[in-house]
Design an enzyme around this catalytic site. Structure first.
Site, short mmCIF file in Angstrom:
data_model
loop_
_atom_site.label_atom_id
_atom_site.label_comp_id
_atom_site.label_asym_id
_atom_site.label_seq_id
_atom_site.Cartn_x
_atom_site.Cartn_y
_atom_site.Cartn_z
N LYS A 110 -44.43 53.31 16.05
CA LYS A 110 -45.83 53.42 15.37
C LYS A 110 -45.88 52.72 14.00
O LYS A 110 -46.84 52.67 13.44
CB LYS A 110 -45.55 55.18 14.96
CG LYS A 110 -45.63 56.05 16.19
CD LYS A 110 -47.41 55.91 16.62
CE LYS A 110 -47.42 56.85 17.99
NZ LYS A 110 -49.04 56.92 18.30
N TYR A 150 -39.76 55.26 18.85
CA TYR A 150 -40.98 56.09 18.42
C TYR A 150 -41.43 55.55 17.11
O TYR A 150 -42.28 55.03 16.75
CB TYR A 150 -40.97 57.39 18.61
CG TYR A 150 -42.13 58.16 18.31
CD1 TYR A 150 -43.09 57.95 19.24
CD2 TYR A 150 -41.90 58.94 17.29
CE1 TYR A 150 -44.31 58.90 18.89
CE2 TYR A 150 -43.36 59.78 17.22
CZ TYR A 150 -44.40 59.67 17.89
OH TYR A 150 -45.73 60.44 17.85
N ASN A 181 -53.87 46.28 22.68
CA ASN A 181 -55.25 46.06 23.47
C ASN A 181 -56.03 47.05 22.96
O ASN A 181 -57.57 46.61 23.15
CB ASN A 181 -54.52 46.62 24.99
CG ASN A 181 -53.66 45.53 25.59
OD1 ASN A 181 -53.74 44.43 25.32
ND2 ASN A 181 -52.79 46.14 26.42
N TYR A 223 -59.97 46.69 30.84
CA TYR A 223 -61.41 46.40 30.58
C TYR A 223 -62.15 47.57 30.71
O TYR A 223 -61.92 48.54 31.64
CB TYR A 223 -61.83 45.60 31.74
CG TYR A 223 -63.34 45.23 31.88
CD1 TYR A 223 -63.96 44.52 31.03
CD2 TYR A 223 -63.97 46.00 32.73
CE1 TYR A 223 -65.23 44.28 31.19
CE2 TYR A 223 -65.48 45.81 32.76
CZ TYR A 223 -66.08 44.94 31.80
OH TYR A 223 -67.46 44.69 32.08
N ASN A 227 -52.51 57.43 31.98
CA ASN A 227 -51.53 57.05 33.10
C ASN A 227 -50.89 58.20 33.60
O ASN A 227 -49.98 57.92 34.40
CB ASN A 227 -50.92 55.83 32.82
CG ASN A 227 -49.92 55.96 31.89
OD1 ASN A 227 -49.72 57.07 31.03
ND2 ASN A 227 -48.99 55.13 31.84
N GLY A 250 -58.09 45.27 20.32
CA GLY A 250 -58.96 44.06 21.02
C GLY A 250 -60.11 44.79 21.60
O GLY A 250 -60.99 44.06 21.37
#
Ligand code: UDP
Length: 317
Positions: free
Chosen positions: A149, A145, A99, A62, A32, A102
């Site tokens: 992690k 951070y 995510n 996706y 991004n 997943g």
């Protein structure tokens, strides 16, 4: 193989994309551009085995088609970045890792987590083996951070144990080289950019704190080997040769021939006093160890930053 790399426009993500492409694999890059930069992947645009998604992995993601690997490298990683982006840093380590896991589960792909030596915090054991649990301040400035992690490692192991996902966790120690952001605030980039611009070299504290600096090509090779032939236990990948920050400043001054002199600035809160990886596991399992010493790597990094002199990137980033 077809792999997804999050943070593909970042310092490590872009080199990792190059490494997979060089071996004939196909790479889907995702970024991004919060701390990554399009310049880092400009040379890959139009490559027949590279495609790119501009997207935040912390949001639902996706990805079309089959994947053999998901490598999660998206995160702010410089202390000044994660101080300025504390929520994004926590989200990409937690929601982003969820995510990415997943996706790996759905695609039956191997999952690879870019973790960090920061999981050891300000270590009380030296050098740090993977079995050390660390000394982390959860509510200090680095907590956003370090704890993200640590959570990322925990959820990766949960997906491994509960869902049977094939996983890897690398703990990356200080790494430097071309494609670091000139003004990302980390010590190697700061010192070189300051030296090239004849600005004061900002040494925090008395410079006696130590780090063990790994050149990016060595780091990427260790990561690639861990992906290909490692196991699910965390593995340190870094250069075990330790230097003080003061010694690093001397090397940069000598190699750049700068007129700059060192100025002392306050030591940031919770700044670890020492850091050195124990890489016995990597040596044994991957037959890997770093090959590039600090003066050689710093020399190559100086050449890279010299090439950016006079551009906006030297000033504004
Ligand atoms: N440091 C420094 N001057 C700088 C930037 C960093 O002396 O301009 C020090 C910092 O206090 C730390 C070490 O260099 O002790 C490494 O800092 P860096 O931000 O590169 O990463 P860290 O290892 O702390 O995550």
């Amino acid at each position: 193989m077809r792999v997804l790399i999050t943070g593909a426009a970042g310092f490590l993500g872009s080199h990792l994309a190059d490494r997979f492409l060089a071996d004939g694999h196909t790479v889907v890059g995702l970024d991004n551009f919060v701390t990554g930069h399009p310049d880092n992947i400009a040379h890959l645009m139009g490559h027949e085995r590279f495609s790119f998604l501009r997207h935040n992995i912390s949001d639902f993601t996706y990805v079309a088609g089959a994947l053999d690997g998901v490598l999660h490298f998206a995160s702010p990683a410089s202390p000044i970045d994660y101080l300025q982006l504390p929520i994004q840093t926590l989200k990409v380590g937690s929601l982003g890792t969820h995510n990415a896991l997943g996706i790996a589960l759905a695609k039956k792909a191997r999952f690879f987590l870019a973790s960090t030596s920061e999981v050891y915090g300000d270590p009380l054991v030296h050098p740090q083996p993977e079995t050390y649990w660390g000394n982390v301040n959860p509510v200090g400035p680095r907590g956003v951070y370090d704890e993200a992690k640590r959570f990322a490692e925990a959820i990766t192991m949960a997906y491994h144990r509960f869902h049977g996902v094939d996983t890897r966790i690398v703990r990356i120690f200080n790494t430097y080289g071309p494609r670091m952001r000139p003004r990302d605030g980390r010590v190697v980039s700061n010192f070189i950019v300051q030296a090239l611009n004849n600005e004061p070299i900002t040494m925090y504290g008395d410079g006696s704190q130590t780090r063990s600096f790994c050149y990016v090509d060595d780091e990427i090779e260790g990561i690639y080997q861990l992906f290909m032939k490692g196991d699910s236990n965390p593995m340190n990948v870094g250069n075990p040769v330790e230097f003080s920050v003061r010694q690093l400043a001397d090397i940069v001054i000598e190699l750049t021939g700068t007129k700059s002199s060192v100025v002392s600035k306050p030591l940031p809160e919770d700044d670890p006093k020492v850091r050195q990886p124990d890489i016995s596991r990597a040596r044994k399992i991957l037959k890997w160890e770093p090959a590039i010493d600090l003066p050689t790597g710093v020399g190559r990094t100086i050449d890279y930053f010299r090439g950016l002199m006079g551009t906006d990137r030297m000033v504004s980033e």
